[in-house]
Design an enzyme around this catalytic site. Structure first.
Site, short mmCIF file in Angstrom:
data_model
loop_
_atom_site.label_atom_id
_atom_site.label_comp_id
_atom_site.label_asym_id
_atom_site.label_seq_id
_atom_site.Cartn_x
_atom_site.Cartn_y
_atom_site.Cartn_z
N GLU A 1 17.04 57.94 -20.17
CA GLU A 1 16.55 58.07 -21.54
C GLU A 1 16.13 59.51 -21.72
O GLU A 1 15.21 59.97 -21.04
CB GLU A 1 15.33 57.15 -21.78
CG GLU A 1 15.68 55.69 -21.84
CD GLU A 1 16.58 55.33 -23.00
OE1 GLU A 1 16.65 56.07 -23.99
OE2 GLU A 1 17.26 54.29 -22.89
N CYS B 1 9.73 61.45 -28.13
CA CYS B 1 11.19 61.50 -28.11
C CYS B 1 11.74 61.06 -29.45
O CYS B 1 12.84 61.43 -29.83
CB CYS B 1 11.73 60.62 -26.99
SG CYS B 1 11.04 58.97 -27.02
N GLU C 1 16.04 70.38 -29.40
CA GLU C 1 14.75 69.67 -29.31
C GLU C 1 13.62 70.68 -29.06
O GLU C 1 13.59 71.34 -28.02
CB GLU C 1 14.80 68.64 -28.18
CG GLU C 1 13.59 67.72 -28.21
CD GLU C 1 13.59 66.70 -27.08
OE1 GLU C 1 13.79 67.10 -25.91
OE2 GLU C 1 13.35 65.51 -27.36
P1 NAD Z 1 11.28 66.58 -17.73
O1 NAD Z 1 12.74 66.29 -17.72
O2 NAD Z 1 10.84 67.96 -17.50
O3 NAD Z 1 10.56 65.70 -16.61
C1 NAD Z 1 10.68 64.29 -16.55
C2 NAD Z 1 10.41 63.84 -15.12
O4 NAD Z 1 11.47 64.30 -14.28
C3 NAD Z 1 9.12 64.41 -14.53
O5 NAD Z 1 8.48 63.43 -13.75
C4 NAD Z 1 9.62 65.55 -13.68
O6 NAD Z 1 8.75 65.91 -12.65
C5 NAD Z 1 10.92 64.97 -13.14
N1 NAD Z 1 11.89 65.96 -12.65
C6 NAD Z 1 11.98 67.28 -12.96
N2 NAD Z 1 13.01 67.85 -12.28
C7 NAD Z 1 13.58 66.87 -11.53
C8 NAD Z 1 14.69 66.83 -10.64
N3 NAD Z 1 15.42 67.91 -10.36
N4 NAD Z 1 15.02 65.64 -10.07
C9 NAD Z 1 14.33 64.52 -10.35
N5 NAD Z 1 13.25 64.51 -11.18
C10 NAD Z 1 12.88 65.67 -11.78
O7 NAD Z 1 10.71 65.99 -19.11
P2 NAD Z 1 9.22 66.05 -19.67
O8 NAD Z 1 8.92 67.44 -20.13
O9 NAD Z 1 8.30 65.40 -18.71
O10 NAD Z 1 9.32 65.06 -20.94
C11 NAD Z 1 9.79 65.47 -22.19
C12 NAD Z 1 11.24 65.05 -22.40
O11 NAD Z 1 11.35 63.65 -22.24
C13 NAD Z 1 11.74 65.33 -23.80
O12 NAD Z 1 13.06 65.82 -23.74
C14 NAD Z 1 11.73 63.96 -24.47
O13 NAD Z 1 12.63 63.80 -25.54
C15 NAD Z 1 12.08 63.09 -23.32
N6 NAD Z 1 11.67 61.71 -23.57
C16 NAD Z 1 12.64 60.79 -23.84
C17 NAD Z 1 12.29 59.46 -24.12
C18 NAD Z 1 13.34 58.43 -24.43
O14 NAD Z 1 13.05 57.25 -24.33
N7 NAD Z 1 14.56 58.80 -24.80
C19 NAD Z 1 10.95 59.10 -24.12
C20 NAD Z 1 9.98 60.07 -23.85
C21 NAD Z 1 10.36 61.37 -23.55
#
Ligand code: NAD
Length: 494
Positions: A249, A283, A384
């Site tokens: 997601e 999101c 975004e």
């Molecule tokens: P992010 O992608 O930076 O991090 C998400 C998670 O992934 C964190 O726990 C992070 O530590 C981990 N992560 C980072 N690098 C990684 C790697 N190489 N391998 C595995 N895991 C890794 O996102 P964020 O800043 O925490 O959240 C914001 C984003 O989330 C926005 O783009 C938002 O749209 C999205 N979001 C989507 C939904 C949905 O349901 N579609 C819901 C909420 C947030």
């Protein structure tokens, strides 16, 4: 002194093996909110091992019993709702009313999935052969890795962990480093509800270390990820290489369409709530507003007036309407888009800057911002931004509005305000996003319906509702032949 939190591995609260830690601060005040293990690959491997050890007994535990543990967890969440909500606001900034909503969503999901312990229905169907019985049952996938963002630190983990657990999987949970306390509160709740050791494991730390190791670990059968597109795409590629299913997601670039015949005050309420709620860090945030020409000028003027009046502040103050953004990186990213929008020719109608007035100087505050005269292909309408920023785009017709709505790389949520039922249904049919609202904003998902997005937002999976069960189970098709002779499907019936 800053409170120290630990990982939960195999039922024991334990520091990172090499003793490293990281601190999290309150984004409204800069005050420390806790110290957490900065785990490494060895800690992840320990957690996966613990989850593997616990897997056989947990999958044999009858699903209704697993559901009862979830039910008890939901009861604890209800009791602790206010404390958890305040701690959630303290670590990621959303206003307290919305933090209560975040915890409430976890409560709803936990009760809902507790009920699945007595449902999780399969199918029975007649066989094409005599004396033969055919059915399908759900089987757990094994050890599930859950990787979550910071913007819904109770709700999103519950969307993953609760369906995973009730269907008989064990879990290693890697929460965002920007909302670790809420993750701890959720996991501690499950422990207090009686979840056996090793069934849920919690590992704090950086994505590149903890998340990446979890994705690559051969004993992890499934990754459920919510976060940015950059990270999600990378996980998708790793998953493809490893032959591992990944449920993704990711980002959104959602829009509200306002037609000439809309109830304008209602649409204004919807845009204010959807664009600036959670400081635009949802999101599903309405970061674009597509307005039909006949009401565009009036709508823009009234929206700017409303946005300028929004009260910024610490989310713990009940009067605050917009809290801080989550960290300095996010603040700088949002700020950088102001120049992008101006250079592209959009009009900065209000906001557009960080704010340091009084106490706000201690935190990461950005003024609610409205760009007018935005064009569909501008970067400020395509990318975004994830902050309190929305862009108004003028269109001539419903068809154009739908085309603009769909003309972004994402497909999470859309909404239309109109009083014309024909237009509403045409929009529902033509809009290409996973969620569509009529006469309501782009936010407001309920846990018993599927949640997720098309195109760049997702990879075909859905969270919540019974759709979540499909992510966390494998279908097992069972044939029982009680004829006592060799029967050949497709051949004996010739
Ligand atoms: P992010 O992608 O930076 O991090 C998400 C998670 O992934 C964190 O726990 C992070 O530590 C981990 N992560 C980072 N690098 C990684 C790697 N190489 N391998 C595995 N895991 C890794 O996102 P964020 O800043 O925490 O959240 C914001 C984003 O989330 C926005 O783009 C938002 O749209 C999205 N979001 C989507 C939904 C949905 O349901 N579609 C819901 C909420 C947030």
């Amino acid at each position: 002194m800053t409170q120290e939190y630990q990982n939960l591995i195999g039922g024991r609260w334990t520091p990172a093996r090499d003793g490293r830690r990281f601190e999290r601060e309150n984004p409204a005040t800069g005050e420390p909110t806790g110290s957490y293990p900065r785990s490494g690959p060895d800690d992840v491997r320990d957690a996966v091992c613990a989850a593997q050890d616990a897997a056989a007994a947990w999958r044999r535990t009858p699903a209704p019993r697993r559901g009862e543990i979830l039910f008890r967890a939901a009861e604890i969440l209800v009791r602790e709702k206010e404390r958890f909500a305040r701690e959630l606001t303290g670590e990621m900034g959303k206003v307290i009313k919305e933090a209560r909503g975040d915890v409430q969503e976890a409560i709803d999901m936990t009760y809902y999935m507790a009920g699945e312990g007595r449902r999780s229905f399969g199918q029975t169907t007649p066989s094409e052969l005599p004396d033969k019985f055919a059915m399908s049952v759900r089987a757990p996938v094994g050890v599930v890795g859950c990787i979550t963002p910071w913007n819904f630190p109770m709700a999103i983990p519950s969307w993953k962990i609760m369906p995973a657990l009730v269907t008989g999987n064990t879990v290693v949970f890697k929460p965002s480093q920007y909302a670790p306390k809420s993750a701890c509160n959720l996991v501690k709740t499950l422990e207090d509800a009686g979840i056996p050791p090793g069934v849920i494991n919690l590992v704090f730390g950086e994505g590149a270390e903890v998340g990446a190791t979890l994705v690559e670990h051969p004993a992890v059968s499934l990754i459920s990820f919510t976060g940015s597109n950059a990270v999600g795409r990378r996980i998708a590629m790793q998953g493809a290489e490893l032959g591992k299913p990944v449920s993704l997601e990711m980002g959104g670039r959602n829009a509200i369409i306002v037609m000439d015949d809309a109830d304008i005050p209602l649409a204004l309420d919807g845009v204010i709530w959807s664009a600036f709620g959670t400081t635009g860090q949802r999101c599903t945030a309405a970061s674009r507003v597509i307005v039909q020409a006949g009401v565009y000028d009036e709508f823009a003027e009234r929206l700017v007036q409303r946005a300028e009046r929004l009260r910024l502040g610490n989310g713990l103050d009940e009067r605050t309407e917009v809290g801080p953004v989550v960290n300095t990186d996010q603040l700088h990213k949002i700020d950088a888009y102001m120049a992008v929008g101006r250079d592209e020719g959009a009009t900065l109608a209000c906001g557009g800057a960080t704010t340091n007035v009084g106490d706000l100087g201690r935190g990461y505050f950005f003024q609610p911002t409205v760009f007018t005269d935005a064009k569909p292909q501008m970067r400020i309408a395509q990318e975004e931004i994830f902050g309190p920023v929305t862009a108004l785009i003028k269109v001539g017709s419903l068809e154009e509005a739908i085309a603009v709505n769909n003309g972004v790389p994402y497909g999470l949520s859309s909404s239309i305000y109109t009083r014309d039922v024909n237009r509403a249904f045409r929009a529902v049919e033509g809009i290409d996003t996973g969620l569509v609202y009529v006469n309501a904003g782009t936010i407001g998902a309920e846990v018993h319906l599927p949640f997720g997005g098309t195109r760049g937002t997702g990879n075909g999976h859905r969270e919540a509702g019974t759709a979540a069960l499909d992510t966390f189970t494998e279908w097992k098709t069972v044939y029982i032949d009680y004829s006592g002779r060799l029967q050949k499907a497709q051949i004996d019936s010739e």
